[in-house]
Design a protein around this motif. Structure first.
Motif, PDB file in Angstrom:
ATOM      1  N   ARG A   1       0.811  -1.226   0.000  1.00 16.12           N
ATOM      2  CA  ARG A   1       0.000   0.000   0.000  1.00 16.12           C
ATOM      3  C   ARG A   1       0.839   1.267   0.000  1.00 16.12           C
ATOM      4  NH1 ARG A   1      -0.184  -2.441   4.829  1.00 16.12           N
ATOM      5  NH2 ARG A   1       0.377  -1.275   6.708  1.00 16.12           N
ATOM      6  N   GLY A   2       2.005   1.231   0.689  1.00 17.29           N
ATOM      7  CA  GLY A   2       2.833   2.430   0.728  1.00 17.29           C
ATOM      8  C   GLY A   2       3.315   2.827  -0.642  1.00 17.29           C
ATOM      9  N   ALA A   3       3.822   1.817  -1.396  1.00 15.24           N
ATOM     10  CA  ALA A   3       4.309   2.110  -2.737  1.00 15.24           C
ATOM     11  C   ALA A   3       3.167   2.486  -3.674  1.00 15.24           C
ATOM     12  CB  ALA A   3       5.058   0.899  -3.281  1.00 15.24           C
ATOM     13  N   VAL A   4       2.062   1.786  -3.523  1.00  9.40           N
ATOM     14  CA  VAL A   4       0.919   2.073  -4.385  1.00  9.40           C
ATOM     15  C   VAL A   4       0.418   3.497  -4.169  1.00  9.40           C
ATOM     16  CG1 VAL A   4      -1.468   1.449  -4.893  1.00  9.40           C
ATOM     17  CG2 VAL A   4       0.255  -0.337  -4.593  1.00  9.40           C
ATOM     18  N   LEU A   5       0.264   3.863  -2.909  1.00 14.13           N
ATOM     19  CA  LEU A   5      -0.230   5.214  -2.624  1.00 14.13           C
ATOM     20  C   LEU A   5       0.750   6.282  -3.112  1.00 14.13           C
ATOM     21  CD1 LEU A   5      -1.754   4.762   0.962  1.00 14.13           C
ATOM     22  CD2 LEU A   5      -2.972   4.906  -1.225  1.00 14.13           C
ATOM     23  N   GLU A   6       2.025   5.992  -2.997  1.00 15.02           N
ATOM     24  CA  GLU A   6       3.017   6.943  -3.487  1.00 15.02           C
ATOM     25  C   GLU A   6       2.907   7.105  -4.998  1.00 15.02           C
ATOM     26  OE1 GLU A   6       5.834   9.797  -3.065  1.00 15.02           O
ATOM     27  OE2 GLU A   6       4.820   8.683  -1.473  1.00 15.02           O
ATOM     28  N   HIS A   7       2.684   5.944  -5.707  1.00 13.97           N
ATOM     29  CA  HIS A   7       2.526   6.022  -7.157  1.00 13.97           C
ATOM     30  C   HIS A   7       1.261   6.778  -7.537  1.00 13.97           C
ATOM     31  CE1 HIS A   7       2.506   4.845 -11.373  1.00 13.97           C
ATOM     32  NE2 HIS A   7       1.242   4.428 -11.218  1.00 13.97           N
ATOM     33  N   LEU A   8       0.200   6.578  -6.776  1.00 13.00           N
ATOM     34  CA  LEU A   8      -1.063   7.235  -7.092  1.00 13.00           C
ATOM     35  C   LEU A   8      -0.989   8.754  -6.953  1.00 13.00           C
ATOM     36  CD1 LEU A   8      -3.649   4.785  -5.493  1.00 13.00           C
ATOM     37  CD2 LEU A   8      -3.088   5.075  -7.912  1.00 13.00           C
TER      38      LEU A   8
ATOM     39  N   GLY B   1     -11.111  13.591 -22.960  1.00 12.57           N
ATOM     40  CA  GLY B   1     -10.891  12.143 -22.954  1.00 12.57           C
ATOM     41  C   GLY B   1      -9.887  11.717 -21.924  1.00 12.57           C
ATOM     42  N   ALA B   2      -8.792  12.448 -21.823  1.00 17.03           N
ATOM     43  CA  ALA B   2      -7.743  12.060 -20.867  1.00 17.03           C
ATOM     44  C   ALA B   2      -8.259  12.138 -19.461  1.00 17.03           C
ATOM     45  CB  ALA B   2      -6.514  12.945 -21.067  1.00 17.03           C
ATOM     46  N   SER B   3      -9.004  13.212 -19.230  1.00 17.10           N
ATOM     47  CA  SER B   3      -9.539  13.363 -17.884  1.00 17.10           C
ATOM     48  C   SER B   3     -10.527  12.256 -17.581  1.00 17.10           C
ATOM     49  CB  SER B   3     -10.189  14.745 -17.747  1.00 17.10           C
ATOM     50  OG  SER B   3     -10.734  14.889 -16.481  1.00 17.10           O
ATOM     51  N   SER B   4     -11.315  11.883 -18.588  1.00 20.08           N
ATOM     52  CA  SER B   4     -12.307  10.827 -18.348  1.00 20.08           C
ATOM     53  C   SER B   4     -11.637   9.485 -18.110  1.00 20.08           C
ATOM     54  CB  SER B   4     -13.259  10.751 -19.539  1.00 20.08           C
ATOM     55  OG  SER B   4     -13.930  11.968 -19.719  1.00 20.08           O
ATOM     56  N   ASN B   5     -10.563   9.209 -18.854  1.00 25.37           N
ATOM     57  CA  ASN B   5      -9.874   7.936 -18.667  1.00 25.37           C
ATOM     58  C   ASN B   5      -9.306   7.815 -17.268  1.00 25.37           C
ATOM     59  OD1 ASN B   5     -10.464   7.142 -21.251  1.00 25.37           O
ATOM     60  ND2 ASN B   5      -8.538   7.917 -22.121  1.00 25.37           N
ATOM     61  N   LEU B   6      -8.759   8.895 -16.746  1.00 21.95           N
ATOM     62  CA  LEU B   6      -8.192   8.854 -15.394  1.00 21.95           C
ATOM     63  C   LEU B   6      -9.268   8.976 -14.329  1.00 21.95           C
ATOM     64  CD1 LEU B   6      -4.934  10.969 -15.740  1.00 21.95           C
ATOM     65  CD2 LEU B   6      -5.178   8.496 -15.641  1.00 21.95           C
ATOM     66  N   GLU B   7     -10.383   9.531 -14.675  1.00 19.52           N
ATOM     67  CA  GLU B   7     -11.416   9.739 -13.671  1.00 19.52           C
ATOM     68  C   GLU B   7     -11.985   8.414 -13.181  1.00 19.52           C
ATOM     69  OE1 GLU B   7     -15.526  12.349 -13.067  1.00 19.52           O
ATOM     70  OE2 GLU B   7     -14.215  12.692 -14.797  1.00 19.52           O
ATOM     71  N   ASP B   8     -12.122   7.438 -14.076  1.00 16.90           N
ATOM     72  CA  ASP B   8     -12.620   6.143 -13.606  1.00 16.90           C
ATOM     73  C   ASP B   8     -11.608   5.470 -12.700  1.00 16.90           C
ATOM     74  OD1 ASP B   8     -10.770   5.691 -15.522  1.00 16.90           O
ATOM     75  OD2 ASP B   8     -11.913   4.136 -16.578  1.00 16.90           O
ATOM     76  N   ILE B   9     -10.305   5.715 -12.970  1.00 15.79           N
ATOM     77  CA  ILE B   9      -9.277   5.182 -12.072  1.00 15.79           C
ATOM     78  C   ILE B   9      -9.398   5.845 -10.706  1.00 15.79           C
ATOM     79  CG2 ILE B   9      -6.805   4.942 -11.709  1.00 15.79           C
ATOM     80  CD1 ILE B   9      -7.905   3.184 -13.929  1.00 15.79           C
ATOM     81  N   ILE B  10      -9.615   7.159 -10.707  1.00 15.21           N
ATOM     82  CA  ILE B  10      -9.772   7.890  -9.434  1.00 15.21           C
ATOM     83  C   ILE B  10     -10.947   7.320  -8.648  1.00 15.21           C
ATOM     84  CG2 ILE B  10     -10.260  10.149  -8.423  1.00 15.21           C
ATOM     85  CD1 ILE B  10      -7.474   9.942  -9.610  1.00 15.21           C
ATOM     86  N   GLN B  11     -12.027   7.085  -9.340  1.00 18.77           N
ATOM     87  CA  GLN B  11     -13.200   6.540  -8.661  1.00 18.77           C
ATOM     88  C   GLN B  11     -12.937   5.143  -8.132  1.00 18.77           C
ATOM     89  OE1 GLN B  11     -16.361   6.766 -11.519  1.00 18.77           O
ATOM     90  NE2 GLN B  11     -16.494   9.025 -11.436  1.00 18.77           N
ATOM     91  N   GLU B  12     -12.181   4.366  -8.910  1.00 16.10           N
ATOM     92  CA  GLU B  12     -11.878   3.002  -8.457  1.00 16.10           C
ATOM     93  C   GLU B  12     -10.972   3.020  -7.235  1.00 16.10           C
ATOM     94  OE1 GLU B  12     -10.258  -1.200 -10.382  1.00 16.10           O
ATOM     95  OE2 GLU B  12     -10.498   0.613 -11.627  1.00 16.10           O
ATOM     96  N   VAL B  13      -9.958   3.895  -7.259  1.00 12.09           N
ATOM     97  CA  VAL B  13      -9.075   4.024  -6.090  1.00 12.09           C
ATOM     98  C   VAL B  13      -9.884   4.473  -4.887  1.00 12.09           C
ATOM     99  CG1 VAL B  13      -7.138   5.308  -5.136  1.00 12.09           C
ATOM    100  CG2 VAL B  13      -7.038   4.446  -7.491  1.00 12.09           C
ATOM    101  N   HIS B  14     -10.774   5.417  -5.100  1.00 10.45           N
ATOM    102  CA  HIS B  14     -11.585   5.924  -3.978  1.00 10.45           C
ATOM    103  C   HIS B  14     -12.463   4.820  -3.396  1.00 10.45           C
ATOM    104  CE1 HIS B  14     -13.938   8.662  -1.516  1.00 10.45           C
ATOM    105  NE2 HIS B  14     -15.056   8.142  -2.054  1.00 10.45           N
ATOM    106  N   GLY B  15     -13.008   3.976  -4.269  1.00  7.92           N
ATOM    107  CA  GLY B  15     -13.838   2.886  -3.777  1.00  7.92           C
ATOM    108  C   GLY B  15     -13.044   1.889  -2.957  1.00  7.92           C
ATOM    109  N   VAL B  16     -11.835   1.555  -3.425  1.00  6.57           N
ATOM    110  CA  VAL B  16     -11.006   0.611  -2.679  1.00  6.57           C
ATOM    111  C   VAL B  16     -10.659   1.163  -1.311  1.00  6.57           C
ATOM    112  CG1 VAL B  16      -8.806  -0.603  -2.666  1.00  6.57           C
ATOM    113  CG2 VAL B  16     -10.122  -0.464  -4.777  1.00  6.57           C
ATOM    114  N   LEU B  17     -10.179   2.404  -1.283  1.00  7.29           N
ATOM    115  CA  LEU B  17      -9.776   3.015  -0.003  1.00  7.29           C
ATOM    116  C   LEU B  17     -10.974   3.169   0.931  1.00  7.29           C
ATOM    117  CD1 LEU B  17      -7.286   5.771  -1.255  1.00  7.29           C
ATOM    118  CD2 LEU B  17      -6.756   3.541  -0.282  1.00  7.29           C
ATOM    119  N   SER B  18     -12.096   3.531   0.375  1.00  8.99           N
ATOM    120  CA  SER B  18     -13.284   3.706   1.220  1.00  8.99           C
ATOM    121  C   SER B  18     -13.688   2.378   1.853  1.00  8.99           C
ATOM    122  CB  SER B  18     -14.430   4.265   0.378  1.00  8.99           C
ATOM    123  OG  SER B  18     -15.603   4.373   1.139  1.00  8.99           O
TER     124      SER B  18
END
Length: 1001
Positions: free
Chosen positions: A69-76, A100-117
């Protein structure tokens, strides 16, 4: 930062994500994911991973290998930064954040947020501290890094900044994650979460303030209390026992600035919560330690004695760095400082080093001087607590401890010294350019003094209580406030002291204030007097205040004589200035002589009687003052008589009469105009129906006969005078119209004659003597028409002829209005038959007004003024001749009034030198003669005056006697007028033998 997880936790986390339609990774797949994440290259295809693919690899590792998690969070961090950069770039270029670029990363942001939540929800103790620190630190980095972008609002625009960042998916996700962590940690470890917030705020402020504002609004109660607790801990850990000045310590404490900023942001909507929490911290720091509640943390500051001792310095430092925080609690803080709390505070501060305690006092002084509100309450608290116990009035609250009193005394002294520096160094910080005046430079504002400007009246009242030490402090503060506020405040302060002072000791405080301010303010006394006059015109002062003001001004002017004998000094100078200022406003104080409150009118006459008169004045003002002074004189006489009737102390009323007499004499000596006006009004007032009873007179009708009071006279419903007025003017035609009014009203019968109420003879005599004294003083003024003083200073001043002429003319106008001033010569005795009506009216006026004969005596003393009373003397003598001719009494003493009137008339004519001495002495024999013989002597007087007319041209001024005299030798032989006198003497030689020498030629 790694945390050891048990298998159950891992299985729970993995099962929670079964909805992703992915099965658990095998060991080989997991190894490939790790290699791809570390190298950034796809392990199967050998190509470089894109940002989105690399981020998905990190998310898969975060789900499967919590130890990464430490490395992952640092990469994020980079993923979030990339999203934010793209988001802002799109706003700057296209104004559209959904590229488009923002949309592609936005789903990643949402996925990261779901995991952390999900991790935080399932295992908050393991994930919440880690994620909260990561999220808040990343928010700080992103805010600072992109603060300079063109679309980013200024850091002070919190609302716009908050709107921008919350519209970005990355920052919004981080804010929601941190809020979830904070909510999870509140129950067991809130300090760690708040510490991370403070640390980040210190590093990234002010760009990070929008995060603090949002978090504080979401968790106001928790954030306020925990921010204060964390700030206190950090304040205590950074400050040693010998740390020096508190202000310097505050500059070295990294978190206290952030604490101030956070509370400042929250103050807009949560000021009440902040105030309550600050006051709670103060109270908790003083009360003894209590067992912790079940919900309290083991690191709560209330359980640490060291933190409890540092709470008060910490709160002082917060207040010094944020005036808004100090203003929020200052009012209630003063109410809390009761004697028990003060004793606890003293016990708490006793353990501090002397240097640190001095620094705390200095900081408290600075806070008080910069307090925008509650300054008057703070001052009252300090003065009440610091005043010595021997002066404090015992009340429901016990007296503070002596140590507390000494501490407040010291604090008050330091406050006055600090204010003195602020007041007299206000312009030091500004450079005065050669082209700009010093008055145009901005002055430093002292909030404490600004607020006290509206409490000048209360400060003056407290100062005049003359309590030991207390009045000295307040008087010094009044001086500083006057200098700070300028002439307007100084004038108001001096006026308040002059109005409220009740004795010479209190009045001395006004002199001391003027002595202090006169060195830096010119024209303070004239401005203060003008301000007092303005208050009189606007009726701002009540009767008691107005009376006290007038008495104090009079006392100030009267002190000139006392100071003139000793050392002059500033007191004498100020008394002279007050007198000069009052003299310019005499016309403003004049109407107060007629004030409805007798105490105010008494104070006004006392002031005006001792005030210097102006060098020049408007004739209109002089006439108004003269009329007011005369009217007050008669009012004072009536009040003196009323006081005697009810048996009260007549000292004050007697003093009012004396001051009124002095005022009239001074006005009369001022100018010819005032002398004539005063003499005329005195005579008219003495004969007026409203004042006649003061001098033994009665209200008379047109015929001169006394009239009944309204309660005795019935309402007849008709008036012949009113009927005549309807058809034409009522001109005085002798022998025609007047005869209608003597007996009564036609058709209604005779007038009702009532016995007049006789006033107190002693009061009447006293009033007559007072009136004559005033008239004689006015007529004896040496400044009138250049009159000279007699050679012997012990001799009284002679009555001026011109002044006596004014009295004579006024007397004639009031006794017989239809007499022309030119009627000086005497017609034959037969001419009296044509003036019977007028003569009867004149005699009845003399009967109704006993004051007329004394007035004639005054006129007679001012030769040749009696000549102008010729018509009145002729009418009175004619009626007396008619009475004695028709009298059938055996002796003249049987007609007492006519006998007295005959004696006084001849005596006045002799004093006025209308008769030679041999004829002027005939009145000495009247009491021993019969009515017929009295008529013979009066007839001789009539014949002499008819043959030798009473003309002013026959008088010559004698410089030796400083008066006019008449040479009777120029009038011819007097012996033919004396023959009847000698005949009467021979006939009554047995009774008048001793008077024969009085009638020798």
């Amino acid at each position: 930062m790694s945390v050891v997880f048990d298998g159950s936790s891992l299985k729970a986390m993995q099962s929670s994500h079964s909805h992703t339609a992915r099965t658990a990774l095998s060991a080989q797949e997991l190894s490939q994911e790790i290699k791809s994440f570390i190298s950034g290259v796809d392990a199967l295809q050998g190509r470089k991973l894109s940002v989105r693919e690399h981020a998905r690899c990190a998310v898969r590792l975060l789900r499967s290998v919590p130890a990464c998690r430490g490395a992952v969070l640092e990469h994020l961090r980079g993923v979030y930064d990339e999203h934010v950069s793209t988001f802002l770039h799109n706003l700057e270029t296209e104004g559209n954040a959904s590229s488009g670029a923002s949309s592609n990363l936005e789903d990643i942001i949402q996925e990261v947020h779901g995991v952390l939540s999900e991790f935080i929800r399932l295992n908050p103790r393991a994930w919440a501290p880690l994620v909260s620190t990561w999220a808040v630190d990343l928010l700080g980095q992103l805010s600072s890094k992109h603060a300079g972008r063109r679309v980013a609002p200024h850091s002070s625009s919190l609302n716009e900044l908050l709107q921008l960042w919350m519209s970005c998916a990355a920052t919004r996700s981080l804010m929601e994650a941190y809020s979830q962590c904070l909510a999870a940690m509140l129950a067991w470890c809130p300090d760690a979460c708040v510490d991370a917030l403070l640390d980040t705020s210190v590093k990234h402020s002010p760009h990070f303030d929008w995060v603090v504002a949002h978090i504080g609004s979401a968790f106001p109660g928790t954030i306020i209390s925990r921010v204060l607790a964390c700030g206190l801990k950090d304040f205590c850990s950074h400050g040693g026992k010998d740390q020096g000045l508190l202000v310097e310590k505050g500059s070295r404490v990294p978190k206290i600035g952030s604490v101030v900023g956070i509370l400042g942001h929250l103050a807009a909507h949560h000021s009440d919560s902040i105030r309550k929490e600050l006051l709670r911290m103060f109270q908790e720091s003083l009360t003894p330690s209590t067992p912790l509640s079940p919900t309290s943390s083991s690191t709560s500051w209330e359980a640490s004695p060291q933190l409890r001792r540092a709470a008060v310095p910490f709160l002082l430092q917060l207040a010094a760095m944020s005036p808004n925080l100090f203003g929020a609690v200052s009012s209630e803080l003063v109410e809390m400082l009761r004697p028990p709390v003060l004793l606890q505070l003293q016990a708490l501060l006793q353990g501090l080093p002397r240097e640190e305690l001095d620094n705390m006092l200095g900081l408290a002084v600075h806070l008080i001087s910069q307090s925008p509100t509650g300054g008057a309450r703070v001052l009252k608290f300090l003065a009440d607590t610091a005043t010595p116990a021997s002066v404090i009035i015992s009340g429901p609250t016990p007296s503070p401890h002596e140590g507390v009193r000494e501490g407040c005394d010291r604090l008050l002294q330091m406050l006055l010294l600090h204010l003195h520096k602020l007041v007299f160094n206000r312009s030091d910080g500004a450079e005065v350019s050669p082209l700009s005046s010093a008055s145009s430079q901005p002055q430093r504002v002292t909030p404490f003094l600004e607020e006290l400007r509206s409490h000048v009246g209360q400060l003056c009242a407290e100062t005049l209580r003359l309590e030991r030490k207390r009045h000295l402090w307040l008087h010094q503060l009044l001086c500083l406030l006057s200098v700070y506020g300028g002439p307007s405040v100084a004038t108001e302060t001096l006026c308040q002291l002059l109005t409220q002072a009740r004795n010479p000791e209190e009045l001395a405080l006004a002199w001391q204030l003027h002595t202090t301010l006169s060195s830096c303010m010119a024209g303070l006394i004239p401005a203060a007097v003008a301000h007092c006059v303005a208050q009189i015109h606007t009726h701002t002062l009540g009767p008691r205040q107005l009376q006290q003001l007038l008495l104090n001004l009079a006392a100030a002017i009267q002190s000139q004589d006392e100071e003139r004998k000793g050392a002059a000094g500033a007191h004498f100078s100020m008394a002279v200035q007050i007198g000069s200022a009052i003299s310019g406003h005499l016309h403003d104080f004049g109407p107060l002589l007629l004030h409805g409150d007798s105490a105010v009118s008494h104070a006004a006459v006392r002031l005006l009687s001792c005030s210097p008169l102006p060098r020049t004045s408007s004739p209109a003002h002089l006439l108004l003052l003269s009329r007011a002074a005369v009217t007050h004189f008669f009012l004072a006489l009536r009040r003196r008589g009323d006081a005697k009737k009810v048996g009260r102390d007549v000292g004050q009323t007697g003093e009012a009469v004396s001051c009124s007499v002095l005022l009239l004499s001074r006005f009369a000596a001022y100018s010819t105009l005032t002398l004539k006006a005063i003499l005329q009004q005195l005579v008219e007032g003495a004969l007026h129906k409203g004042n006649a009873d003061l001098f033994g007179g009665q209200i008379a009708d047109m015929s001169g006969a006394p009239v009944a009071s309204p309660s005795v006279s019935p309402d007849l419903g008709a008036s012949l005078l009113d009927i005549n007025c309807r058809f034409g003017t009522t001109v005085n035609f002798s022998g025609s119209v007047w005869s209608v009014f003597h007996a009564g009203v036609i058709g209604k019968g005779l007038k009702v004659r009532t016995a007049a109420n006789l006033p107190d003879p002693s009061a009447v005599i006293q009033n007559i003597q007072t009136l004559l004294a005033v008239i004689v003083q006015c007529c004896s003024s040496s400044s009138f028409n250049g009159s000279q003083s007699p050679s012997d200073p012990d001799e009284p001043q002679p009555i001026n002829a011109e002044a006596a002429k004014v009295v004579a003319v006024t007397l004639v106008e009031n006794v017989c209005p239809d007499v022309a001033n030119g009627e000086l010569s005497w017609p034959p005795e037969e001419h009296a038959r044509t003036t019977v009506e007028r003569d009867i009216y004149i005699r009845r006026c003399f009967e109704a007004h006993p004051i007329l004969f004394p007035l004639l005596q005054v006129v007679a003393a001012g030769r040749p003024a009696l000549c102008y009373c010729s018509a009145v003397l002729r009418g009175l003598l004619a009626t007396l001749l008619s009475h004695w001719e028709g009298s059938r009494d055996a002796l003249s003493t049987d007609s007492p009034w006519h006998l007295q009137a005959s004696c006084l008339l001849v005596s006045c004519m002799g004093e006025g030198q209308l008769l030679p001495p041999v004829l002027a002495n005939v009145h000495e024999a009247f009491a021993h003669l019969t009515p017929f013989e009295v008529r013979l002597l009066l007839l001789a007087v009539w014949e002499y005056v008819r043959g030798n007319g009473p003309l002013p041209q026959k008088f010559v001024f004698s410089s030796d006697k400083c008066m006019f005299c008449r040479d009777f030798s120029r009038d011819g032989d007097v012996s033919r007028y004396v023959a009847p006198i000698h005949s009467v003497l021979h006939k009554n030689i047995d009774r008048l033998g001793h008077l024969c020498w009085r009638f020798q030629l």
